[in-house]
Design a protein around this motif. Structure first.
Motif, PDB file in Angstrom:
ATOM      1  N   ALA A 153       0.868  -1.177   0.000  1.00 11.42           N
ATOM      2  CA  ALA A 153       0.000   0.000   0.000  1.00 11.42           C
ATOM      3  C   ALA A 153       0.905   1.226   0.000  1.00 11.42           C
ATOM      4  N   TYR A 154       0.751   2.081  -1.007  1.00  6.25           N
ATOM      5  CA  TYR A 154       1.638   3.235  -1.146  1.00  6.25           C
ATOM      6  C   TYR A 154       0.952   4.291  -1.997  1.00  6.25           C
ATOM      7  N   HIS A 155       1.409   5.518  -1.875  1.00  7.54           N
ATOM      8  CA  HIS A 155       0.855   6.572  -2.722  1.00  7.54           C
ATOM      9  C   HIS A 155       1.991   7.383  -3.338  1.00  7.54           C
ATOM     10  N   VAL A 156       1.718   7.878  -4.527  1.00  6.58           N
ATOM     11  CA  VAL A 156       2.698   8.627  -5.312  1.00  6.58           C
ATOM     12  C   VAL A 156       2.171  10.049  -5.484  1.00  6.58           C
ATOM     13  N   VAL A 157       2.982  11.023  -5.085  1.00  3.12           N
ATOM     14  CA  VAL A 157       2.595  12.434  -5.164  1.00  3.12           C
ATOM     15  C   VAL A 157       3.409  13.096  -6.269  1.00  3.12           C
ATOM     16  N   PHE A 158       2.720  13.719  -7.213  1.00  3.36           N
ATOM     17  CA  PHE A 158       3.366  14.462  -8.293  1.00  3.36           C
ATOM     18  C   PHE A 158       3.252  15.953  -7.971  1.00  3.36           C
ATOM     19  N   ARG A 159       4.404  16.628  -7.881  1.00  3.91           N
ATOM     20  CA  ARG A 159       4.425  18.046  -7.526  1.00  3.91           C
ATOM     21  C   ARG A 159       5.152  18.865  -8.593  1.00  3.91           C
ATOM     22  N   ASN A 160       4.850  20.153  -8.599  1.00  2.00           N
ATOM     23  CA  ASN A 160       5.665  21.114  -9.320  1.00  2.00           C
ATOM     24  C   ASN A 160       6.890  21.386  -8.451  1.00  2.00           C
ATOM     25  N   SER A 161       8.062  21.023  -8.950  1.00  2.00           N
ATOM     26  CA  SER A 161       9.271  21.130  -8.125  1.00  2.00           C
ATOM     27  C   SER A 161       9.645  22.572  -7.815  1.00  2.00           C
ATOM     28  N   HIS A 162       9.145  23.513  -8.594  1.00  2.00           N
ATOM     29  CA  HIS A 162       9.468  24.919  -8.367  1.00  2.00           C
ATOM     30  C   HIS A 162       8.559  25.563  -7.326  1.00  2.00           C
ATOM     31  N   THR A 163       7.262  25.177  -7.327  1.00  3.36           N
ATOM     32  CA  THR A 163       6.290  25.796  -6.423  1.00  3.36           C
ATOM     33  C   THR A 163       5.871  24.874  -5.282  1.00  3.36           C
ATOM     34  N   ASP A 164       6.163  23.577  -5.431  1.00  2.65           N
ATOM     35  CA  ASP A 164       5.775  22.538  -4.464  1.00  2.65           C
ATOM     36  C   ASP A 164       4.274  22.256  -4.489  1.00  2.65           C
ATOM     37  N   ASP A 165       3.548  22.813  -5.463  1.00  5.12           N
ATOM     38  CA  ASP A 165       2.113  22.533  -5.583  1.00  5.12           C
ATOM     39  C   ASP A 165       1.893  21.087  -6.009  1.00  5.12           C
ATOM     40  N   VAL A 166       0.865  20.468  -5.440  1.00  6.98           N
ATOM     41  CA  VAL A 166       0.523  19.088  -5.794  1.00  6.98           C
ATOM     42  C   VAL A 166      -0.303  19.083  -7.072  1.00  6.98           C
ATOM     43  N   ASN A 167       0.155  18.339  -8.077  1.00  6.54           N
ATOM     44  CA  ASN A 167      -0.598  18.202  -9.326  1.00  6.54           C
ATOM     45  C   ASN A 167      -1.579  17.043  -9.264  1.00  6.54           C
ATOM     46  N   SER A 168      -1.143  15.908  -8.729  1.00  5.55           N
ATOM     47  CA  SER A 168      -2.017  14.750  -8.609  1.00  5.55           C
ATOM     48  C   SER A 168      -1.414  13.751  -7.638  1.00  5.55           C
ATOM     49  N   ILE A 169      -2.272  12.838  -7.175  1.00  6.00           N
ATOM     50  CA  ILE A 169      -1.845  11.774  -6.272  1.00  6.00           C
ATOM     51  C   ILE A 169      -2.435  10.463  -6.758  1.00  6.00           C
ATOM     52  N   LEU A 170      -1.620   9.429  -6.802  1.00  6.48           N
ATOM     53  CA  LEU A 170      -2.084   8.078  -7.108  1.00  6.48           C
ATOM     54  C   LEU A 170      -1.885   7.209  -5.873  1.00  6.48           C
ATOM     55  N   LYS A 171      -2.959   6.535  -5.449  1.00  2.05           N
ATOM     56  CA  LYS A 171      -2.870   5.626  -4.307  1.00  2.05           C
ATOM     57  C   LYS A 171      -3.023   4.195  -4.796  1.00  2.05           C
ATOM     58  N   PHE A 172      -2.066   3.336  -4.411  1.00  2.00           N
ATOM     59  CA  PHE A 172      -2.006   1.962  -4.894  1.00  2.00           C
ATOM     60  C   PHE A 172      -2.249   0.978  -3.751  1.00  2.00           C
ATOM     61  N   THR A 173      -3.034  -0.056  -4.040  1.00  2.00           N
ATOM     62  CA  THR A 173      -3.190  -1.191  -3.139  1.00  2.00           C
ATOM     63  C   THR A 173      -2.904  -2.449  -3.940  1.00  2.00           C
ATOM     64  N   ASP A 174      -1.839  -3.168  -3.583  1.00  2.00           N
ATOM     65  CA  ASP A 174      -1.378  -4.332  -4.356  1.00  2.00           C
ATOM     66  C   ASP A 174      -1.573  -5.617  -3.555  1.00  2.00           C
ATOM     67  N   THR A 175      -1.961  -6.674  -4.266  1.00  4.77           N
ATOM     68  CA  THR A 175      -2.104  -7.994  -3.670  1.00  4.77           C
ATOM     69  C   THR A 175      -1.196  -8.968  -4.411  1.00  4.77           C
ATOM     70  N   TYR A 176      -0.396  -9.704  -3.658  1.00  2.52           N
ATOM     71  CA  TYR A 176       0.518 -10.686  -4.227  1.00  2.52           C
ATOM     72  C   TYR A 176       0.157 -12.088  -3.732  1.00  2.52           C
ATOM     73  N   GLN A 177       0.451 -13.080  -4.541  1.00  4.19           N
ATOM     74  CA  GLN A 177       0.264 -14.475  -4.172  1.00  4.19           C
ATOM     75  C   GLN A 177       1.479 -15.265  -4.631  1.00  4.19           C
ATOM     76  N   LYS A 178       1.835 -16.288  -3.865  1.00  2.00           N
ATOM     77  CA  LYS A 178       3.004 -17.082  -4.208  1.00  2.00           C
ATOM     78  C   LYS A 178       2.628 -18.221  -5.146  1.00  2.00           C
ATOM     79  N   PHE A 179       3.349 -18.321  -6.265  1.00  4.90           N
ATOM     80  CA  PHE A 179       3.192 -19.396  -7.233  1.00  4.90           C
ATOM     81  C   PHE A 179       4.544 -20.096  -7.357  1.00  4.90           C
ATOM     82  N   GLY A 180       4.588 -21.367  -6.964  1.00  6.03           N
ATOM     83  CA  GLY A 180       5.884 -22.035  -6.921  1.00  6.03           C
ATOM     84  C   GLY A 180       6.791 -21.310  -5.949  1.00  6.03           C
ATOM     85  N   ASP A 181       7.933 -20.839  -6.420  1.00  6.12           N
ATOM     86  CA  ASP A 181       8.895 -20.125  -5.571  1.00  6.12           C
ATOM     87  C   ASP A 181       8.794 -18.612  -5.696  1.00  6.12           C
TER      88      ASP A 181
END
Length: 216
Positions: A153-181
């Motif tokens: 679970a993580y989120h990615v913040v995209f900013r304007n590096s000059h003004t520090d304004d937030v352009n957008s945010i993506l929030k991710f929720t990932d599920t993994y399962q083990k197959f073989g090794d």
């Protein structure tokens, strides 16, 4: 023989503690279903032992391209690359101690400067500046496997590096399962926020991978 700095040692330990596929990874094939804005798209994917990606039987080319980009990110995360190959020419600077017994490390090269927060031998935050854009990746939850950790679970913040304004945010929720090794992504939910102020996501995209089979 060069003596590693404390900053380099801390970063290398966290980097090498990540889960990655080993040199015997056989690749896999799966069915894929993408849900977006009430529409459902289906197809098939394959990642071969050389980590080449194929997306087939997806009717919409733009959707197929989106699945390919998402799988490229999976490959980048799971591909095993030695620390020396990736960071052998970088400089490491221990900047500060953060709460919960963590530290901040600057990683500098001729072309890029990045900043990492490290706690408990895990990378919790990565900040990279690329021209006018700043990319900030914050991990909140991890899957601890027998071969390393995976952000789940993580989120990615995209900013304007000059003004520090937030352009957008993506929030991710990932599920993994083990197959073989091997641990393989079976589901990813991506919620997109237009800026840092809205509580409701602008859109939600869901990737579901089923009938996963390791290649022989």
């Amino acid at each position: 023989m060069a003596i590693q700095s404390t900053a380099e040692t801390l970063f290398q330990t966290a980097y090498e503690s990540r889960y990655t596929w080993n040199e015997n990874f056989p690749g896999y094939a799966a069915d894929v279903q993408l849900l977006q804005e009430g529409e459902v798209y289906t197809g098939k994917i394959q990642i071969d032992p050389n980590l080449n990606i194929q997306v087939t039987e997806v009717a919409d080319k733009q959707i197929a391209a989106g699945i390919d980009i998402q799988l490229q990110e999976v490959v980048t995360r799971c591909q095993k690359t030695s620390f020396l190959d990736s960071y052998g020419q970088h400089d490491f600077i221990l900047v500060e101690t953060v709460e919960n017994h963590g530290v901040t490390v600057f990683v500098k090269s001729e072309n890029t400067d990045s900043r990492y927060q490290i706690r408990n031998q895990k990378i919790y935050q990565e900040v990279r500046v690329m021209g006018r854009m700043s990319l900030e990746i914050n991990s909140e939850q991890f899957l601890d496997t027998d071969c390393g950790y995976i952000p789940s679970a993580y989120h990615v913040v995209f900013r304007n590096s000059h003004t520090d304004d937030v352009n957008s945010i993506l929030k991710f929720t990932d599920t993994y399962q083990k197959f073989g090794d091997y641990y393989i992504l079976t589901k990813q939910i991506v919620a997109e926020y237009e800026d840092g102020k809205t509580a409701t996501p602008q859109s939600i995209t869901e990737f579901v991978y089923s009938h996963i089979q390791l290649l022989e």
